[in-house]
Design an enzyme around this catalytic site. Structure first.
Site, PDB file in Angstrom:
ATOM      1  N   ARG A 192       0.774  -1.134  -0.040  1.00 34.19           N
ATOM      2  CA  ARG A 192      -0.256  -0.075   0.059  1.00 34.19           C
ATOM      3  C   ARG A 192       0.720   1.284  -0.129  1.00 34.19           C
ATOM      4  O   ARG A 192       2.079   1.000   0.282  1.00 34.19           O
ATOM      5  CB  ARG A 192      -0.916   0.111   1.015  1.00 34.19           C
ATOM      6  CG  ARG A 192      -0.631  -0.555   2.302  1.00 34.19           C
ATOM      7  CD  ARG A 192       0.272   0.033   3.348  1.00 34.19           C
ATOM      8  NE  ARG A 192       0.108   1.470   3.406  1.00 34.19           N
ATOM      9  CZ  ARG A 192       0.894   2.397   3.602  1.00 34.19           C
ATOM     10  NH1 ARG A 192       2.315   1.954   3.704  1.00 34.19           N
ATOM     11  NH2 ARG A 192       0.744   3.577   3.547  1.00 34.19           N
ATOM     12  N   GLY A 193       0.295   2.547  -0.163  1.00 37.09           N
ATOM     13  CA  GLY A 193       0.978   3.608  -0.405  1.00 37.09           C
ATOM     14  C   GLY A 193       1.046   4.021  -2.056  1.00 37.09           C
ATOM     15  O   GLY A 193       1.458   2.959  -2.540  1.00 37.09           O
ATOM     16  N   ASP A 220      -2.311  10.623  -1.976  1.00 36.40           N
ATOM     17  CA  ASP A 220      -3.075   9.732  -2.979  1.00 36.40           C
ATOM     18  C   ASP A 220      -3.164  10.483  -4.492  1.00 36.40           C
ATOM     19  O   ASP A 220      -2.880   9.813  -5.283  1.00 36.40           O
ATOM     20  CB  ASP A 220      -3.831   8.689  -2.639  1.00 36.40           C
ATOM     21  CG  ASP A 220      -3.218   7.933  -1.397  1.00 36.40           C
ATOM     22  OD1 ASP A 220      -3.147   8.478  -0.200  1.00 36.40           O
ATOM     23  OD2 ASP A 220      -2.762   6.756  -1.797  1.00 36.40           O
ATOM     24  N   GLN A 252      -1.780   2.464   9.892  1.00 36.31           N
ATOM     25  CA  GLN A 252      -0.684   2.540   9.233  1.00 36.31           C
ATOM     26  C   GLN A 252       0.405   3.351  10.080  1.00 36.31           C
ATOM     27  O   GLN A 252       1.542   3.055   9.879  1.00 36.31           O
ATOM     28  CB  GLN A 252      -0.589   3.264   7.895  1.00 36.31           C
ATOM     29  CG  GLN A 252      -1.462   2.288   6.804  1.00 36.31           C
ATOM     30  CD  GLN A 252      -2.931   2.463   6.887  1.00 36.31           C
ATOM     31  OE1 GLN A 252      -3.496   2.687   7.809  1.00 36.31           O
ATOM     32  NE2 GLN A 252      -3.567   2.590   5.782  1.00 36.31           N
ATOM     33  N   ARG A 279      -7.478  -0.564  -6.861  1.00 32.46           N
ATOM     34  CA  ARG A 279      -7.853   0.656  -5.704  1.00 32.46           C
ATOM     35  C   ARG A 279      -7.904   1.756  -6.527  1.00 32.46           C
ATOM     36  O   ARG A 279      -7.289   2.232  -7.503  1.00 32.46           O
ATOM     37  CB  ARG A 279      -6.725   0.758  -4.837  1.00 32.46           C
ATOM     38  CG  ARG A 279      -6.696  -0.346  -3.988  1.00 32.46           C
ATOM     39  CD  ARG A 279      -5.498  -0.251  -2.644  1.00 32.46           C
ATOM     40  NE  ARG A 279      -6.199   0.695  -1.790  1.00 32.46           N
ATOM     41  CZ  ARG A 279      -5.643   1.359  -0.665  1.00 32.46           C
ATOM     42  NH1 ARG A 279      -4.319   1.031  -0.376  1.00 32.46           N
ATOM     43  NH2 ARG A 279      -6.373   2.053   0.229  1.00 32.46           N
ATOM     44  N   ASN A 316      -5.873  12.257   0.586  1.00 39.65           N
ATOM     45  CA  ASN A 316      -4.898  11.501   1.340  1.00 39.65           C
ATOM     46  C   ASN A 316      -5.605  10.595   2.419  1.00 39.65           C
ATOM     47  O   ASN A 316      -6.996  10.923   2.411  1.00 39.65           O
ATOM     48  CB  ASN A 316      -3.853  12.580   2.044  1.00 39.65           C
ATOM     49  CG  ASN A 316      -2.818  11.448   2.549  1.00 39.65           C
ATOM     50  OD1 ASN A 316      -1.934  10.874   1.786  1.00 39.65           O
ATOM     51  ND2 ASN A 316      -2.298  11.807   3.719  1.00 39.65           N
TER      52      ASN A 316
HETATM   53  O1  MRU Z   1      -4.452   3.320   2.263  1.00 39.10           O
HETATM   54  P1  MRU Z   1      -2.918   3.267   2.221  1.00 39.10           P
HETATM   55  O2  MRU Z   1      -2.209   2.895   3.196  1.00 39.10           O
HETATM   56  O3  MRU Z   1      -2.551   3.007   0.696  1.00 39.10           O
HETATM   57  O4  MRU Z   1      -2.758   4.989   2.092  1.00 39.10           O
HETATM   58  C1  MRU Z   1      -1.602   5.633   1.891  1.00 39.10           C
HETATM   59  C2  MRU Z   1      -1.459   7.066   2.143  1.00 39.10           C
HETATM   60  O5  MRU Z   1      -2.667   7.712   2.181  1.00 39.10           O
HETATM   61  C3  MRU Z   1      -0.268   7.752   1.993  1.00 39.10           C
HETATM   62  O6  MRU Z   1      -0.145   8.752   2.981  1.00 39.10           O
HETATM   63  C4  MRU Z   1      -0.133   8.006   0.781  1.00 39.10           C
HETATM   64  O7  MRU Z   1      -0.023   6.963  -0.264  1.00 39.10           O
HETATM   65  C5  MRU Z   1       0.971   8.718   0.238  1.00 39.10           C
HETATM   66  S1  MRU Z   1       2.492   8.168   0.990  1.00 39.10           S
HETATM   67  C6  MRU Z   1       3.747   7.742  -0.094  1.00 39.10           C
END
Ligand code: MRU
Length: 333
Positions: A32-33, A222, A181, A75, A232
């Site tokens: 994820r990220g 994101d 996270q 996603r 985000n």
């Molecule tokens: O749902 P996730 O854990 O994939 O969400 C991740 C985030 O919201 C991060 O803040 C985002 O991807 C930027 S980090 C590189």
């Protein structure tokens, strides 16, 4: 890839040889990220090219299109996913030769996406670290470190570079409900880097900001719309509101691949809503936190309006308002 669902109690590396497994891993948040999802999808395309039994270039390109559709649906919010898939498909369209040349070109492009991500993160980190003062306490939301990218990180990369540059930085880590996270992944990374931190509940951020204990707020993104609205991890909006109300700068740290100039404003960004079980499954002393039969809503992201964002830190420099004029300059050069 590292199975991020198991951290911090277990460090397990998993391997896939089918692109559909990669799509499932993205959907289930093994990885994820935003940038990490993009790189994973690119390697998923390399697997799809290898799996395909096509003997003509046209047939292989059709198989790649099908794989891109499957991976692209994993996603919806992080634009890096479709950005990486489009980049692979452009390579597929422009490669000459035979099917083996095309397979090799797709793999090479995936590796380039991954390698570039590390360099981009380090450049952003340099720009961002210059904004941190020695002795700063900062709030960080979600996980934006090496785990969320290919390496180094976005917002956490900024903090890491400041720390390695000799600045004393203390991090208040938002635990980041519901998947934690922050408490699970960001704290795990900070332990490894030797950066001082304390985990706080998400709803404590306002208290720390209002009592003057925080100098800056850092988060990733994101997807950033053309006007600088930032999608985000859920909770970013409330954090930015509280930062703004207390005149504390709130910085979003993003590679330009996260900026989506095709969307005029954040209201157009698709927001993923995940299973309510993620909210309800948490246990307290081994017991469920909600009554049997309880239902939950679980939006995974929110949109922070541009007026609450002090600056957007990219690999091409720090962008200040008006974002609608200035973002296009860093994206298009
Ligand atoms: O749902 P996730 O854990 O994939 O969400 C991740 C985030 O919201 C991060 O803040 C985002 O991807 C930027 S980090 C590189």
């Amino acid at each position: 890839m590292i199975d991020q669902r198991l951290l911090p109690s277990e460090f397990q590396v998993v391997a896939y040889d089918d692109y559909r497994e990669v799509a499932a891993a993205i959907r289930d948040m093994v990885v994820r990220g935003a940038p990490a999802i993009g790189a994973a999808a690119a390697f998923g395309m390399a697997l799809a090219a290898r799996q395909s039994s096509a003997t003509s270039m046209d047939d292989l390109r059709v198989d790649l299109e099908l794989a891109a559709d499957v991976l692209g649906e994993a996603r919806p919010t992080a634009v890096n996913l479709v950005w990486a898939l489009k980049r692979i498909m452009r390579t597929a369209a422009s490669t000459a030769g035979d099917v083996d040349d095309l397979r090799a070109a797709v793999l090479l492009e995936a590796q380039e996406i991954a390698d570039e991500d590390v360099q981009i993160n380090k450049r952003m980190a340099g720009y961002g670290a210059a904004l941190i003062e020695d002795g700063d306490t900062v709030i960080h939301h979600c996980n934006t470190g090496a785990l969320a990218t290919v390496d180094w990180g976005t917002a956490l990369g900024v903090i890491r570079t400041a720390h390695e540059g000799g600045k004393r930085v203390h991090v208040l880590v938002d635990e980041t409900r519901p998947r934690l996270q922050g408490a699970r992944l960001t704290a795990w990374e900070l332990e490894r880097y030797g950066i001082p931190y304390e985990i706080i509940t998400d709803n404590a951020a306002g208290y720390f900001l209002r009592s003057g204990q925080v100098g800056k707020v850092f988060f990733g993104a994101d997807r950033v719309a053309a006007n600088g609205d930032v999608a985000n991890k859920i909770g970013t909006y409330m954090l930015a509101l509280a930062a703004n109300d207390n005149d504390v700068p709130a910085y979003s740290v993003v590679p330009t691949s996260t900026i989506d100039l095709s969307l005029a404003h954040g209201g157009l960004i698709p927001i993923e809503e995940r299973d309510g079980a993620e909210v309800l499954d948490l246990q307290k002393s081994g017991r469920a936190i909600a009554p049997e039969g309880a239902k939950a809503r679980n939006p995974a992201f929110d949109v922070t309006p541009n007026r609450l964002v002090s600056a957007i830190i990219t690999e091409n420099g720090v962008v200040y308002p008006p974002f609608v004029d200035n973002l296009v300059k860093v994206v298009e050069g």
